[in-house]
Design a protein around this motif. Structure first.
Motif, PDB file in Angstrom:
ATOM      1  N   ALA A   1       0.818  -1.222   0.000  1.00 10.74           N
ATOM      2  CA  ALA A   1       0.000   0.000   0.000  1.00 10.74           C
ATOM      3  C   ALA A   1       0.849   1.268   0.000  1.00 10.74           C
ATOM      4  O   ALA A   1       0.361   2.335  -0.401  1.00 10.74           O
ATOM      5  CB  ALA A   1      -0.930  -0.001   1.208  1.00 10.74           C
ATOM      6  N   LEU A   2       2.116   1.162   0.445  1.00  3.16           N
ATOM      7  CA  LEU A   2       2.987   2.342   0.425  1.00  3.16           C
ATOM      8  C   LEU A   2       3.103   2.921  -0.983  1.00  3.16           C
ATOM      9  O   LEU A   2       3.221   4.135  -1.163  1.00  3.16           O
ATOM     10  CB  LEU A   2       4.384   1.979   0.954  1.00  3.16           C
ATOM     11  CG  LEU A   2       4.499   1.710   2.448  1.00  3.16           C
ATOM     12  CD1 LEU A   2       5.890   1.201   2.788  1.00  3.16           C
ATOM     13  CD2 LEU A   2       4.190   2.975   3.239  1.00  3.16           C
TER      14      LEU A   2
ATOM     15  N   ILE B   1      -3.599   6.798  -4.255  1.00  7.30           N
ATOM     16  CA  ILE B   1      -4.937   6.243  -4.473  1.00  7.30           C
ATOM     17  C   ILE B   1      -5.654   6.084  -3.130  1.00  7.30           C
ATOM     18  O   ILE B   1      -6.844   6.374  -3.006  1.00  7.30           O
ATOM     19  CB  ILE B   1      -4.850   4.886  -5.208  1.00  7.30           C
ATOM     20  CG1 ILE B   1      -4.233   5.093  -6.597  1.00  7.30           C
ATOM     21  CG2 ILE B   1      -6.222   4.237  -5.326  1.00  7.30           C
ATOM     22  CD1 ILE B   1      -3.952   3.815  -7.342  1.00  7.30           C
ATOM     23  N   ALA B   2      -4.908   5.612  -2.109  1.00  5.25           N
ATOM     24  CA  ALA B   2      -5.513   5.376  -0.798  1.00  5.25           C
ATOM     25  C   ALA B   2      -6.032   6.667  -0.183  1.00  5.25           C
ATOM     26  O   ALA B   2      -7.056   6.660   0.512  1.00  5.25           O
ATOM     27  CB  ALA B   2      -4.492   4.724   0.132  1.00  5.25           C
TER      28      ALA B   2
END
Length: 199
Positions: free
Chosen positions: A94-95, A100-101
């Protein structure tokens, strides 16, 4: 010197009881506690958590302690720690997806938090002796203060103090273990620190 000692005291108190409350909640959900509600080997768990917190502080990262959200995973069957490894790997991936997050609003986590709260309440609250007001009222205050103060530590502290006071008022002070008086007194001092100008 005094400021440094008070700072260490505050952080220690906050981290210890935050971790203790989380560990016991997760352990209860995982059915790792014995008949008396104690968790065998909790010293090892606290030792590892302490090292993680120290390492997180040394690396200037965000909190590396245990989180109550783990109860959701435990409720779905996680027991060995492999779920934590998978979660860590997904966070590493996810980094690279941070832009997007950040598009997902924080409110999107609400359903997950509601599920976590439900799992915690459904597993633990029914074990409380609601007929004994010296137990029921401190338990209720503990549950109430955690979300209102955004702190597990504050909830536990208020529960300790309320329990000791109610037992004394009810003439059952001898039933309270001496360490409970000590912890309640420490929390009382902790809450009075701002009024005493020690923060």
């Amino acid at each position: 010197m005094l400021t440094g000692i008070l700072f260490v005291f505050t952080v220690l108190l906050s981290c210890f009881f935050d971790a203790m409350g989380t560990i016991m909640g997760i352990s209860d959900e995982a059915k790792l506690t014995d008949g008396e509600g104690n968790m065998p080997g909790i010293n090892k768990v606290l030792f590892v958590d302490g090292i993680a917190v120290a390492a997180g502080g040394a690396s200037s990262s965000s909190a590396t302690t245990c989180f109550v959200e783990s109860t959701a995973g435990v409720g779905e069957g996680a027991r060995t720690g492999f779920a934590n490894v998978v979660t860590g790997a997904l966070f590493a991936v996810a980094l690279f997806l941070t832009p997007i997050a950040t598009m997902v609003p924080s409110q999107a986590a609400t359903p997950a938090l509601l599920a976590v709260g439900f799992l915690i309440l459904s597993g633990s609250v029914k074990e409380i002796d609601w007929a004994d007001y010296t137990i029921a009222i401190p338990a209720f205050i503990t549950m109430l203060m955690m979300p209102f103060t955004y702190s597990i530590t504050n909830g536990i502290g208020m529960g300790f103090i309320t329990f000791v006071v109610l037992r004394l008022v009810a003439g059952r002070g001898r039933e309270v273990p001496v360490p409970m008086y000590v912890v309640a007194a420490v929390f009382g001092f902790y809450y009075l620190m701002p009024a005493l100008g020690l923060t």
